[in-house]
Design a protein around this motif. Structure first.
Motif: not given
Length: 244
Positions: A38-46, A30-36, A10-14, A19-23
């Motif tokens: 500029g904001n890695r912290a939000k992706a890592d939190d997800t 699904f196993a999901v790759a959460v793309h970010y 999911v691009t823009g997944g953070s 993010r809601v799509t990822v969830e």
């Protein structure tokens, strides 16, 4: 390597709809790759929240318009999970303004993310997504609403519609569906930014259901296209509460 049967990127997944799509996809197994970008912290939190709940996820970064970065990203996802079944392009920018006064540098920046970025990721997805998979790009209902100040943004999304519907036909025989989700007004930071309360109130009453969409409304449509909707292909799905 995971034994999970299906994998989504999911691009823009953070954040926002991404993010809601990822969830939602994680809830479907699904196993999901959460793309970010500029904001890695939000992706890592997800990712941390997904893993803590027993799901599988990984954060992956890069400029969606950079074909080298995206090739490396696809490589990373395949190495982590063994393949890719679904690619969802939620990454995008929205800058509003009248045509006569619109800054061309801002127009180019929006074209780079919304059009080139979607094209780059779709091109890689067309080569990498496994049989039985799906590609879901993001457009907008504003393409057909013809609202003042939305022309530059709508132009980028009209391009997304065109390339997606053609790609669906180019993938004949591959058993891969390719569709567009076109949200209407949805309560996300991207939509709400810069709008006063009166504008938000007016737009919230535009649809017959008389409310703004929620990210979960959009994610539900993505989950349908990513999973059971194997006979929906080459379509623009307007998820807008009946606004148009």
């Amino acid at each position: 390597m995971t034994t999970t049967s299906r994998v989504a990127l999911v691009t823009g997944g953070s954040g926002g709809i991404g993010r809601v799509t990822v969830e939602r996809l994680v809830a479907d197994g699904f196993a999901v790759a959460v793309h970010y970008a500029g904001n890695r912290a939000k992706a890592d939190d997800t990712v941390a929240q997904i893993v803590a709940a027993g799901g599988e996820a990984v954060a992956v970064g890069g400029d969606v318009a950079d074909e080298i970065a995206m090739t490396e990203l696809f490589d990373t996802v395949e190495a982590e999970f063994g393949g890719i079944d679904v690619v969802v392009n939620t990454a995008g920018r929205m800058i509003l303004g009248p045509v006569a006064e619109f800054d061309l540098d801002q127009f180019d920046a929006m074209m780079r993310t919304n059009v080139r970025g979607t094209f780059v990721v779709s091109q890689l997805a067309a080569k990498r997504v496994r049989a039985g998979g799906a590609i879901v790009n993001f457009s907008s209902t504003v393409v057909k609403l013809a609202m003042p100040t939305y022309a530059p943004y709508a132009a980028t999304k009209g391009a997304v519609d065109a390339m997606t519907l053609i790609l669906a036909r180019e993938l004949r025989g591959r058993d891969i569906t390719v569709n567009v989700v076109a949200p209407g007004p949805t309560a996300t930071p991207l939509f709400l930014d810069g709008k006063d309360d009166a504008t938000v109130e007016r737009l919230s009453k535009a649809a017959p259901l008389e409310r703004l969409g929620e990210p979960a409304d959009i994610a539900e449509a993505v989950a349908f296209l990513a999973g059971p909707a194997r006979w929906v292909n080459g379509q623009v799905i307007y998820v807008n509460g009946g606004i148009a």
